[in-house]
Write an enzyme that holds these catalytic residues in place. Sequence first.
Site, short mmCIF file in Angstrom:
data_model
loop_
_atom_site.label_atom_id
_atom_site.label_comp_id
_atom_site.label_asym_id
_atom_site.label_seq_id
_atom_site.Cartn_x
_atom_site.Cartn_y
_atom_site.Cartn_z
N HIS A 125 51.86 45.42 50.24
CA HIS A 125 51.89 46.69 49.49
C HIS A 125 53.05 47.61 50.36
O HIS A 125 53.48 48.69 49.77
CB HIS A 125 50.66 47.43 49.22
CG HIS A 125 49.62 46.97 48.69
ND1 HIS A 125 49.92 46.56 47.18
CD2 HIS A 125 48.40 46.48 48.66
CE1 HIS A 125 49.07 46.13 46.40
NE2 HIS A 125 47.89 46.11 47.53
N ASP A 162 47.68 37.38 44.76
CA ASP A 162 46.48 38.39 45.25
C ASP A 162 46.38 39.21 44.02
O ASP A 162 47.09 39.42 42.78
CB ASP A 162 47.28 39.45 46.15
CG ASP A 162 46.36 40.66 46.74
OD1 ASP A 162 45.80 40.41 47.85
OD2 ASP A 162 46.07 41.61 46.04
N HIS A 164 46.14 42.26 43.34
CA HIS A 164 46.99 43.36 43.27
C HIS A 164 48.34 43.23 43.22
O HIS A 164 48.65 42.37 43.86
CB HIS A 164 46.52 44.54 44.46
CG HIS A 164 45.11 44.75 44.66
ND1 HIS A 164 44.33 44.14 45.51
CD2 HIS A 164 44.33 45.77 44.14
CE1 HIS A 164 43.04 44.61 45.49
NE2 HIS A 164 43.12 45.62 44.44
N ASP A 246 41.55 37.89 46.40
CA ASP A 246 40.58 39.06 45.84
C ASP A 246 40.54 39.02 44.30
O ASP A 246 39.86 39.78 43.78
CB ASP A 246 40.98 40.44 46.23
CG ASP A 246 42.56 40.60 46.34
OD1 ASP A 246 43.34 39.67 45.78
OD2 ASP A 246 42.96 41.64 47.04
ZN LIG Z 1 44.75 42.73 46.96
#
Ligand SMILES: [Zn+2]
Length: 309
Positions: A125, A162, A164, A246
Amino acid sequence: MTTLLVSHPACLDHETPFGHPERSDRLRAIDKVLGAERFSALTRTLAPEATFDMVALCHSEHEIGEIRHRAPKEGYAYIDADTSMSPGSLEAILRSTGGAVAAADAVMTGAARNAFVATRPPGHHAEIGKPMGFCFFNNAAIATRHSQRKYGIGRAAIVDFDVHHGNGTQDIFWADKTVMYCSTHQMPLFPGTGAANERGDHNTIVNAPLRAGDSSAQFREAFENTILPRLRDFAPELLIISAGFDAHYRDPLANLALDGADYRWVTQQLMDIADASAGGRIVSVLEGGYDLQGLSESVDAHVTTLMKG
Ligand SMILES: [Zn+2]
């Protein structure tokens, strides 16, 4: 040739507030799994600290200055609502980045065939000028640029499974035609980016968003129909994995339903890509994964597959 495992106990010393999902127990759980007898063939090494020159391959001076001087003497210094530093954070951050760089050095020099970097905090991120979402420096991105500069890698690919979207990695390579960034992620979900029409300046960003509730079939379809063909055409000379776990069905932060078999499958698919154009070179860098049992099962599947390479 061997699989390298890169870690460092100082990565436990990046403390997060009580109840925060990105916690040091994640690394303890991974240590426990990879300490089993069947992983004894792993070559193990300690993550060195990255230099700020390495970090500057991907981040602005402003961002580096922020992180460098922000760690508190005690308690927490908040970067944003989810992202904070404790007294031990700076060393953990630098070892997390340095571990990814050391793993890249090992696969580029042939010291290892592939590598898994079990460090924290994660990185995907972190944008050029903005730490966010538990992330400070973008470990996968820095290892990629480092490999390009030091070893003359022409085309590199980063594959991010991931749950996200790796907004930071997309930001860093948006206008860079030498790096393909491919991501599956749940959408809508934090951080909000990652729509299929976000393609970068040179059509080297490949986003394959999934919906809440999607599981194995949709995940594998996204790879088979969208990501793997693009990777084959691009023929990367180095493959970096932003390995977040995740999207596991047990994970509390999202609603996809993958399991160990899916992580085994996707790892094998990526190894086939790396075998075809990258001499098998893969650097896999830990990102998310917040249910300790789900994380353990996923890392077991991922690393077991890497070791077969
Ligand atoms: Zn994540």
